[in-house]
Design a protein around this motif. Structure first.
Motif, PDB file in Angstrom:
ATOM      1  N   VAL A 242       8.090  19.909  16.778  1.00 32.17           N
ATOM      2  CA  VAL A 242       6.701  20.266  17.082  1.00 32.17           C
ATOM      3  C   VAL A 242       6.651  21.602  17.822  1.00 32.17           C
ATOM      4  O   VAL A 242       5.829  22.468  17.511  1.00 32.17           O
ATOM      5  N   GLU A 243       7.534  21.772  18.776  1.00 28.48           N
ATOM      6  CA  GLU A 243       7.571  23.030  19.524  1.00 28.48           C
ATOM      7  C   GLU A 243       7.912  24.207  18.607  1.00 28.48           C
ATOM      8  O   GLU A 243       7.340  25.288  18.726  1.00 28.48           O
ATOM      9  N   GLN A 244       8.820  23.971  17.674  1.00 26.97           N
ATOM     10  CA  GLN A 244       9.179  25.019  16.716  1.00 26.97           C
ATOM     11  C   GLN A 244       7.992  25.365  15.830  1.00 26.97           C
ATOM     12  O   GLN A 244       7.730  26.543  15.562  1.00 26.97           O
ATOM     13  N   ASP A 245       7.267  24.343  15.368  1.00 23.58           N
ATOM     14  CA  ASP A 245       6.077  24.583  14.544  1.00 23.58           C
ATOM     15  C   ASP A 245       5.022  25.373  15.312  1.00 23.58           C
ATOM     16  O   ASP A 245       4.406  26.296  14.769  1.00 23.58           O
ATOM     17  N   ILE A 246       4.813  25.017  16.565  1.00 18.15           N
ATOM     18  CA  ILE A 246       3.829  25.736  17.385  1.00 18.15           C
ATOM     19  C   ILE A 246       4.247  27.195  17.555  1.00 18.15           C
ATOM     20  O   ILE A 246       3.422  28.107  17.425  1.00 18.15           O
ATOM     21  N   ALA A 247       5.521  27.412  17.808  1.00 20.60           N
ATOM     22  CA  ALA A 247       6.022  28.787  17.969  1.00 20.60           C
ATOM     23  C   ALA A 247       5.853  29.584  16.674  1.00 20.60           C
ATOM     24  O   ALA A 247       5.410  30.746  16.695  1.00 20.60           O
TER      25      ALA A 247
END
Length: 84
Positions: free
Chosen positions: A4-9
């Motif tokens: 999720v953090e990677q997608d947000i980034a």
């Protein structure tokens, strides 16, 4: 970093690039929709690939589908716009 953090980034980077380019004046919803189209999930990608393979197999088996004009004519008849 979680998925999720990677997608947000990745989305943040994408959105900043679009905004910096000055190409379009999009809402955040439009930016996100465009990003999702350009970056499908693994599941969506697998579904798309399976659909293409199925279409190729149908074509090999002789199924040539329906001409787009035939669909357009049917839609016009369904919605009472046959003469337009």
């Amino acid at each position: 970093m979680s998925t999720v953090e990677q997608d947000i980034a990745r989305f943040t980077t994408y959105a900043r690039q679009i905004i910096a380019s000055g190409e379009r004046d999009l809402t955040i919803d439009e930016l996100f929709d465009q990003w999702r189209i350009e970056n499908p999930s693994d599941e969506q990608q697998a579904e798309n690939i399976a659909a293409v393979h199925a279409s190729i197999q149908d074509f090999k088996n002789g199924d040539r589908g329906t001409l787009a004009g035939e669909h357009s004519a049917q839609i016009r008849r369904n919605f009472g716009a046959a003469g337009q």
